[in-house]
Structures are given as structure tokens and as C-alpha cells.
Design a protein around this motif. Structure first.
Motif, mmCIF file in Angstrom:
data_model
loop_
_atom_site.group_PDB
_atom_site.id
_atom_site.type_symbol
_atom_site.label_atom_id
_atom_site.label_comp_id
_atom_site.label_asym_id
_atom_site.label_seq_id
_atom_site.Cartn_x
_atom_site.Cartn_y
_atom_site.Cartn_z
ATOM 1 N N ASP A 9 0.829 -1.204 0.000
ATOM 2 C CA ASP A 9 0.000 0.000 0.000
ATOM 3 C C ASP A 9 0.865 1.256 0.000
ATOM 4 O O ASP A 9 1.881 1.331 0.713
ATOM 5 N N GLN A 10 0.443 2.250 -0.751
ATOM 6 C CA GLN A 10 1.230 3.475 -0.880
ATOM 7 C C GLN A 10 1.422 4.177 0.464
ATOM 8 O O GLN A 10 2.506 4.687 0.756
ATOM 9 N N ALA A 11 0.372 4.209 1.283
ATOM 10 C CA ALA A 11 0.480 4.894 2.569
ATOM 11 C C ALA A 11 1.543 4.239 3.453
ATOM 12 O O ALA A 11 2.314 4.930 4.138
ATOM 13 N N THR A 12 1.609 2.915 3.424
ATOM 14 C CA THR A 12 2.620 2.200 4.206
ATOM 15 C C THR A 12 4.011 2.483 3.667
ATOM 16 O O THR A 12 4.958 2.701 4.433
ATOM 17 N N LEU A 13 4.150 2.486 2.343
ATOM 18 C CA LEU A 13 5.448 2.773 1.733
ATOM 19 C C LEU A 13 5.927 4.182 2.076
ATOM 20 O O LEU A 13 7.124 4.396 2.294
ATOM 21 N N GLU A 14 5.014 5.122 2.123
ATOM 22 C CA GLU A 14 5.398 6.494 2.466
ATOM 23 C C GLU A 14 5.901 6.572 3.900
ATOM 24 O O GLU A 14 6.883 7.293 4.185
ATOM 25 N N LEU A 59 7.292 4.094 5.536
ATOM 26 C CA LEU A 59 8.588 3.423 5.551
ATOM 27 C C LEU A 59 9.678 4.316 4.973
ATOM 28 O O LEU A 59 10.781 4.403 5.521
ATOM 29 N N ALA A 60 9.368 4.983 3.872
ATOM 30 C CA ALA A 60 10.346 5.882 3.266
ATOM 31 C C ALA A 60 10.724 7.008 4.224
ATOM 32 O O ALA A 60 11.892 7.404 4.313
ATOM 33 N N GLY A 61 9.721 7.512 4.960
ATOM 34 C CA GLY A 61 10.016 8.552 5.932
ATOM 35 C C GLY A 61 10.902 8.062 7.050
ATOM 36 O O GLY A 61 11.752 8.810 7.558
ATOM 37 N N THR A 62 10.744 6.813 7.434
ATOM 38 C CA THR A 62 11.579 6.241 8.492
ATOM 39 C C THR A 62 13.000 5.973 7.990
ATOM 40 O O THR A 62 13.972 6.200 8.710
ATOM 41 N N LEU A 63 13.106 5.502 6.762
ATOM 42 C CA LEU A 63 14.438 5.256 6.187
ATOM 43 C C LEU A 63 15.208 6.541 5.934
ATOM 44 O O LEU A 63 16.432 6.570 6.036
#
Length: 217
Positions: free
Chosen positions: A99-104, A106-110
Motif C-alpha cells: 500500500d502506498q500509505a505504508t510505503l510512504e 517506511l520511506a520517511g523512516t528510512l
């Protein structure tokens, strides 16, 4: 309702499983931890300082092992649709990695970093129909490879569970187009009757070019 003979047999096997007993004694959340521990001893996947993403992490056995091995200098990001109790050294994201919301999140955490290692011990919900289960498994692992296109650094490593069966060889062949080396592993903690194996793909070639986007992997 009385338990079926199948569920009773499974429960008996589960409670007598030496890896289940060992996990309880040693504080691991699942017997699956010993699969990763064995693979790490053989292939040296985990080192201090690495950034690791664990897809489908609940209940957390693999995340525990990863956090122990990468230490305080490393990072472990765990993602699952199911809740997972906190683990020291692990940042958990609740959601579907597709899901895009989850990926966003994760990207913010990385941040600016990409993962050195992506782990996936996921399996689809089992229907009991081999053809259906195999198709669902391949769909899931295809999504894991697609995830790597955006979040695994060039030269990085992927360890993913795959069911042997129709489409397995084609998937492994496609994976070799994305990584320099792909090896098949069957750790001792995997039950012998299970069709599961692990594909260890190292030397990620980097995101696929536009002309390759239609290739199956």
C-alpha cells in the motif's frame, strides 16, 4: 465444537517440535528465528551497522534475530498488517507493504538510506488447494521483488521465502536478472514436508530500467 483430527495432529506436532520448545526457552517469538540464525551462520547476511527491512514481520522472530546481529549501529524496520509487540532496536510499521500509505511511512523512516538487506518470511493464507496456494505465493514474492526496486540499495541482498511448484523456476530465473547471484537454501528448521525454500539473492543490480518494467521477476 470438537477439534478435527487434522488440527489435533498439528497441535501435537507443534507442541512437540524441538524448535518451538527451544524458541520458548531462549526467548524467540517463533521457531522461524532458527531458520534465519542458520542461514546467517552459513551466508553471513547480518552484520553490525546494516539497515534491514523485514517484510511480514509478525510475530517478530526474524526481527529479533536481525536486531541482535546489526546492533545499536544498525537499523531494523519491520512491516506487517498484523500488530507486533515492540522489540528493542526495531521500528515497526503497521500496514501492508504493497500500500502506498505504508510505503510512504517506511520511506520517511528510512530517510535518505536504502536497505542493505530485505527479508521476507511471508506466506499467503493457505487454502489447501496447491495450485491456488502456489499462485498466491508467487504473487506475494513478486511484490517483494518490486519493493526492492525502490528500497534496496545497489549491491544489497534479498532473502525471500518461496514455495516450490509451478512457476518457481521462472521466478528464480527472473530474479537472476535483478541480482548477480541467486542461491536456493533449505534450513534445517524448515519442516521437511513443507514446499518452502528460501532464495538468497545478492548483488542487487539496482532499479530496473524502463524497458525492463514488463519483465516478470
Amino acid at each position: 465444537m470438537a477439534r478435527s483430527k487434522t488440527s489435533k495432529a498439528w497441535m501435537q506436532e507443534h507442541v512437540s517440535d524441538p524448535y518451538v520448545r527451544r524458541a520458548r526457552a531462549e526467548g524467540y517469538r517463533s521457531r522461524a528465528a532458527y531458520k534465519l540464525l542458520e542461514l546467517n551462520r552459513r551466508d553471513h547476511l547480518l552484520r553490525p551497522g546494516l539497515t534491514v527491512v523485514d517484510l511480514g514481520s509478525a510475530p517478530g522472530g526474524w526481527s529479533q534475530v536481525a536486531a541482535e546481529q546489526v546492533g545499536a549501529a544498525g537499523r531494523v524496520l519491520a512491516v506487517d498488517r498484523l500488530e507486533m509487540a515492540p522489540i528493542q532496536g526495531v521500528a515497526f510499521i503497521l500496514g501492508d507493504f504493497r500500500d502506498q500509505a505504508t510505503l510512504e511511512r517506511l520511506a520517511g523512516t528510512l530517510g535518505e538510506r536504502r536497505a542493505d538487506l530485505v527479508l521476507s518470511d511471508m506466506a499467503p493464507n493457505i487454502s489447501g488447494v496447491p495450485e491456488v496456494d502456489q499462485a498466491r505465493s508467487l504473487e506475494l514474492v513478486q511484490a517483494v521483488v518490486e519493493f526492492c526496486q525502490g528500497y534496496l540499495k545497489p549491491g544489497g541482498t534479498l532473502l525471500v521465502k518461496v514455495f516450490q511448484g509451478a512457476g518457481f523456476e521462472e521466478f528464480a530465473t527472473g530474479l537472476r536478472r535483478r541480482f548477480l547471484k541467486v542461491a536456493v537454501r533449505k534450513p534445517g528448521a524448515s519442516r521437511s514436508r513443507s514446499p518452502e525454500v528460501y532464495l538468497l539473492a545478492s548483488g542487487f543490480r539496482g532499479p530496473a530500467r524502463a524497458t525492463e518494467e514488463g519483465d516478470s521477476v
